[in-house]
Design an enzyme around this catalytic site. Structure first.
Site, mmCIF file in Angstrom:
data_model
loop_
_atom_site.group_PDB
_atom_site.id
_atom_site.type_symbol
_atom_site.label_atom_id
_atom_site.label_comp_id
_atom_site.label_asym_id
_atom_site.label_seq_id
_atom_site.Cartn_x
_atom_site.Cartn_y
_atom_site.Cartn_z
ATOM 1 N N SER A 109 -69.470 6.339 -48.586
ATOM 2 C CA SER A 109 -69.337 7.671 -49.177
ATOM 3 C C SER A 109 -68.131 7.749 -50.105
ATOM 4 O O SER A 109 -68.105 8.558 -51.040
ATOM 5 C CB SER A 109 -69.217 8.720 -48.078
ATOM 6 N N ARG A 113 -68.325 9.665 -53.715
ATOM 7 C CA ARG A 113 -67.496 10.796 -54.158
ATOM 8 C C ARG A 113 -66.931 10.586 -55.563
ATOM 9 O O ARG A 113 -66.399 11.506 -56.173
ATOM 10 C CB ARG A 113 -66.370 11.036 -53.150
ATOM 11 N N THR A 133 -80.316 -6.771 -52.858
ATOM 12 C CA THR A 133 -80.174 -6.164 -54.186
ATOM 13 C C THR A 133 -79.741 -4.710 -54.030
ATOM 14 O O THR A 133 -80.258 -3.988 -53.178
ATOM 15 C CB THR A 133 -81.505 -6.256 -54.962
ATOM 16 N N LEU A 134 -78.771 -4.306 -54.830
ATOM 17 C CA LEU A 134 -78.230 -2.941 -54.775
ATOM 18 C C LEU A 134 -78.492 -2.237 -56.100
ATOM 19 O O LEU A 134 -78.281 -2.822 -57.166
ATOM 20 C CB LEU A 134 -76.714 -2.970 -54.532
ATOM 21 N N GLU A 135 -78.966 -1.012 -56.033
ATOM 22 C CA GLU A 135 -79.146 -0.220 -57.258
ATOM 23 C C GLU A 135 -77.917 0.668 -57.403
ATOM 24 O O GLU A 135 -77.659 1.520 -56.551
ATOM 25 C CB GLU A 135 -80.412 0.625 -57.147
ATOM 26 N N GLN A 154 -72.416 -0.662 -45.867
ATOM 27 C CA GLN A 154 -72.335 -1.125 -44.473
ATOM 28 C C GLN A 154 -73.727 -1.470 -43.972
ATOM 29 O O GLN A 154 -74.707 -0.824 -44.356
ATOM 30 C CB GLN A 154 -71.783 -0.011 -43.585
#
Lengths: 202, 256
Positions: A109, A113, A133-135, A154
């Site tokens: 988070s 923010r 894979t991360l968008e 995490q």
């Protein structure tokens, strides 16, 4: 049931085929309170504005070079993510999820923010091996620097009640070591969609 | 303007325009070469970078004072330019880190202490490197003879029978001076071999990075060719981890 910290450490010492693996684990502090922190990797797929047309899931590879570019940013270096820009990254860590576990990926988070949204396939299936894979999207109005090596998400591991690993039928499946582009065009449904589209255009 | 002058001017303009995409230091080095050679190296330096080649080269030249520049091409090539060295490798082989250790061998041919470097840095990796890179030469054949004497039976015990047989067939001449200290065969290689075979990135306890790149590459060398093809990306990931772990833990930094 969510795995506790001692269970996570214990699972990481199991035999190879049953081992919970998150590597490279640069710091033992990444495992704390029943979750494993994963870091932003060094490879990215930039999505660019196409001059030739929209992305068409029916023919995704035809114009791939027109709207995407693979780049490398080393740990210690940084890249800028502009407002409304989407980039595909991957976890620095290669993960193996044993057949009796699954994992949820939760974006941190503290990044959210700042406007940075870390989305991904929320659930990592039993038996999965590879980087995740991360968008990454900047929903704020101000550009944000991305630093490979920083903790970005995490993993929370859960036991599954029935041993039916999602990748069991795929032999020695090994997933990617960097980000992967959408495989939407490989969905079996497209065969029917293509057939119906051909009829519609007749 | 006659045709020769026209072409000369076109070449000059092309090199000048391409040089804008290269660093100032590299452009200055290129200017030290005859135009045709500068042109060939400019094209090589503009090929997409290979992370495997760069990481292996960084390991090969660790502790050396040489300033090196890499470019993809069709063959192995090394050229000294001032105090720097330009190196080129066969681009299709770039994903294979064992082949890319050949960068060290082509560079070593340029220096007087080539055998000493190959013994101390590659050590047990010498034969797999020579095999995967396809490099040959008189001094390499003698080094292979020495490698067979030193590691032949150890390699067989660690699953590298095929490599040992290949090294025997390629070695000839008088082995290099036996007084050189060949490094010990890293025992972790067997563990990394098993992890690669299981489809995993080589790792230490609790997922920590391997510490020794030679051990990772020997684990890869022990696999069959078909297995190696599937494991190249896993081995590369481990190599990246070795280097990252060393940088991360420099100066005893500990993350809270």
């Amino acid at each position: 049931m969510v795995l506790s910290e001692p269970e996570l450490w214990q699972r990481m010492e199991a035999d190879l085929d049953q081992r919970l693996l998150v590597t490279p684990l640069l710091s033992e502090h990444q495992i704390s309170g029943g979750s494993v922190d994963v870091r932003l990797g060094t490879e990215f797929i930039l999505l660019k504005r196409s001059a030739r047309g929209p992305i068409d899931a029916l023919a995704m590879d035809d114009m791939a070079q027109d709207y995407r570019e693979r780049i490398f940013i080393d740990v210690g270096d940084r890249m800028v993510l502009h407002p409304n820009q989407l980039v595909l990254g991957a976890t620095l860590e290669f993960v193996q999820v044993p057949g009796d576990l699954m994992a949820y990926v939760i974006g941190r988070s503290s990044w959210g923010r700042l406007g940075l949204i870390v989305a991904t396939a929320m659930m990592v299936q039993p038996g999965y091996r590879g980087s995740l894979t991360l968008e990454l999207a900047n929903l704020g109005d101000t550009p944000v620097y991305l630093y490979p090596g920083t903790r970005i998400a995490q993993l929370v591991f859960h036991t599954v009640s029935t041993l039916t690993p999602a990748y069991a039928g795929q032999g020695k499946y090994t997933g990617p070591t960097g980000p992967e582009f959408s495989k939407l065009s490989q969905d079996p449904d497209w065969k029917n969609i293509r057939r119906l589209a051909a009829h519609a255009h007749d | 303007m006659n045709q020769a002058r026209l072409h000369q001017e076109l070449y000059r303009q092309w090199i000048a325009s391409q040089s804008q995409m290269l660093s100032k230091t590299l452009t200055e080095l290129l200017n030290e070469l005859p135009p045709q050679e500068a042109l060939a190296w400019t094209i090589r330096f503009q090929r997409p970078r290979s992370l495997v080649a760069e990481e292996v080269a960084a390991w090969c030249f660790e502790g050396e004072t040489v300033s090196w520049w890499l470019g993809g091409g069709v063959d192995w090539l090394a050229e000294r330019v001032g105090s720097a060295v330009f190196l080129s490798y066969p681009e299709p082989l770039a994903p294979d880190p064992l082949a890319m250790c050949g960068l060290g061998l082509v560079w070593a041919e340029q220096v007087s202490y080539a055998p000493a470097w190959a013994v101390s840095r590659l050590g047990p990796l010498l034969a797999p490197t020579a095999e995967h890179s396809g490099l040959k030469g008189e001094w390499l054949a003698r080094l292979l003879a020495s490698w067979v004497e030193t590691y032949g039976s150890v390699a067989e015990r660690h699953g590298l029978e095929r490599v040992a047989d290949w090294a025997r067939s390629e070695s000839h001449g008088v082995p290099v001076d036996g007084s050189w200290l060949w490094p010990k065969w890293p025992e972790e290689a067997t563990q990394y071999f098993q992890q690669l075979k299981a489809g995993l990135v080589p790792h230490e306890r609790h997922g920590q990075s391997p510490r020794d790149m030679r051990a990772v590459l020997l684990g890869l060398a022990a696999m069959t060719e078909e297995e190696q093809f599937r494991a190249l990306a896993l081995a590369h990931k481990a190599i990246q981890s070795v280097s990252l772990w060393a940088r991360w833990n420099q100066n005893g930094f500990e993350e809270g």
